[in-house]
Each structure stands twice: as C-alpha cells, then as structure tokens.
Design a protein around this motif. Sequence first.
Motif, mmCIF file in Angstrom:
data_model
loop_
_atom_site.group_PDB
_atom_site.id
_atom_site.type_symbol
_atom_site.label_atom_id
_atom_site.label_comp_id
_atom_site.label_asym_id
_atom_site.label_seq_id
_atom_site.Cartn_x
_atom_site.Cartn_y
_atom_site.Cartn_z
ATOM 1 N N TRP A 1 -6.346 -10.535 -4.938
ATOM 2 C CA TRP A 1 -4.932 -10.218 -5.141
ATOM 3 C C TRP A 1 -4.340 -11.274 -6.067
ATOM 4 C CZ3 TRP A 1 -2.730 -5.771 -3.555
ATOM 5 C CH2 TRP A 1 -3.351 -5.049 -2.539
ATOM 6 N N ARG B 1 -0.489 -11.975 -8.372
ATOM 7 C CA ARG B 1 0.909 -11.551 -8.424
ATOM 8 C C ARG B 1 1.552 -12.074 -9.705
ATOM 9 N NH1 ARG B 1 3.306 -15.214 -3.403
ATOM 10 N NH2 ARG B 1 3.254 -17.244 -4.495
ATOM 11 N N ARG C 1 0.661 -14.273 -14.558
ATOM 12 C CA ARG C 1 0.001 -13.735 -13.372
ATOM 13 C C ARG C 1 -0.749 -14.866 -12.673
ATOM 14 N NH1 ARG C 1 -2.746 -7.901 -13.947
ATOM 15 N NH2 ARG C 1 -0.677 -7.681 -14.889
ATOM 16 N N ASP D 1 7.987 -15.356 -2.967
ATOM 17 C CA ASP D 1 6.859 -14.423 -2.929
ATOM 18 C C ASP D 1 7.177 -13.145 -3.696
ATOM 19 O OD1 ASP D 1 6.366 -15.381 0.490
ATOM 20 O OD2 ASP D 1 5.169 -16.008 -1.241
ATOM 21 N N ALA E 1 7.366 -10.562 -6.370
ATOM 22 C CA ALA E 1 6.522 -10.356 -7.544
ATOM 23 C C ALA E 1 5.916 -8.960 -7.479
ATOM 24 C CB ALA E 1 5.402 -11.399 -7.586
ATOM 25 N N TYR F 1 2.455 -7.293 -7.158
ATOM 26 C CA TYR F 1 1.148 -7.701 -6.645
ATOM 27 C C TYR F 1 0.077 -6.740 -7.169
ATOM 28 C CZ TYR F 1 3.151 -11.178 -3.573
ATOM 29 O OH TYR F 1 3.778 -12.304 -3.087
ATOM 30 N N TYR F 2 -1.008 -7.325 -7.680
ATOM 31 C CA TYR F 2 -2.093 -6.550 -8.252
ATOM 32 C C TYR F 2 -3.388 -6.838 -7.496
ATOM 33 C CZ TYR F 2 0.991 -6.155 -12.319
ATOM 34 O OH TYR F 2 2.048 -5.906 -13.160
ATOM 35 N N GLY G 1 -0.522 -2.244 -9.552
ATOM 36 C CA GLY G 1 0.518 -3.154 -9.071
ATOM 37 C C GLY G 1 1.480 -2.487 -8.105
ATOM 38 N N GLN H 1 5.280 -3.494 -6.111
ATOM 39 C CA GLN H 1 6.391 -4.453 -6.116
ATOM 40 C C GLN H 1 6.687 -4.945 -4.707
ATOM 41 O OE1 GLN H 1 8.470 -5.645 -8.805
ATOM 42 N NE2 GLN H 1 9.153 -7.046 -7.180
#
Length: 124
Positions: free
Chosen positions: A35, A37, A44, A89, A91, A93-94, A117, A119
Amino acid sequence: VQLQASGGGLVQAGGSLRLSCAASGLTIENYRMAWFRQAPGKEREFVASTAWSGGSPNYRDSVKYRFTMSRDLAKNTVYLQMNSLRSDDTAVYYCAAGRYSNGGFAFTRSYNYWGQGTQVTVSS
C-alpha cells in the motif's frame, strides 16, 4: 492484471477504515503486495508491504501500531486495517504488486502493477 482497491471514505479523527485490494491476473502469494498513499501536492509514499515467505509486514514508522496489513490467499485479496486515523493520513491510497526480486519494498519502482486508488479523508 487488475488490482481493485476499495474501502476508502470520510472518517473522523480517531476512527477506523479497512481498505481492500482484490487482485486478478496474478496470485498475491507470489508477489510482494503493498500500500502506498499520495496526498495533494506530495509524492507517493510507502505505507505497508507484505514480507517474503509470509513474515511480518513492513510499515512506515508513522503508521506502525495503528495500521495492519493482512492477506487472504483464498480470496486473492490484501487488506489494510487503519485505526486511530489522523488528519495527516488523508490521501489517495494505492495498492501495488511487484516481484520480491525487484528491489526495496519502500520504493515505487519496485512494483509492476498498481490499482486505481481509493480516497481516504480524515476530518479533525
């Protein structure tokens, strides 16, 4: 290969969310899953990754003891349980997948495949 991330949303500071990343076209057991973000205007950054041979996941320092990464091999899905969320926190998230031989776990260049991703917004 497709990585489908989900589970993001709006939560108050101190709350929790669980992100999911369902993989298709690859077997997560054979890949390092991670993971990352990205907050607006920032690069990133690494959040967490699985470890070789099922060892303990790796975490960035700021999320240790708050976030937990896990995987369900039967569902070919990885998760990120996020507790005690803070405003920093926030962001997108990918999730990502890469071969363990690709290099260091914290570098984006070590990953071959990326999800779209999801949100996460934490309100203070």
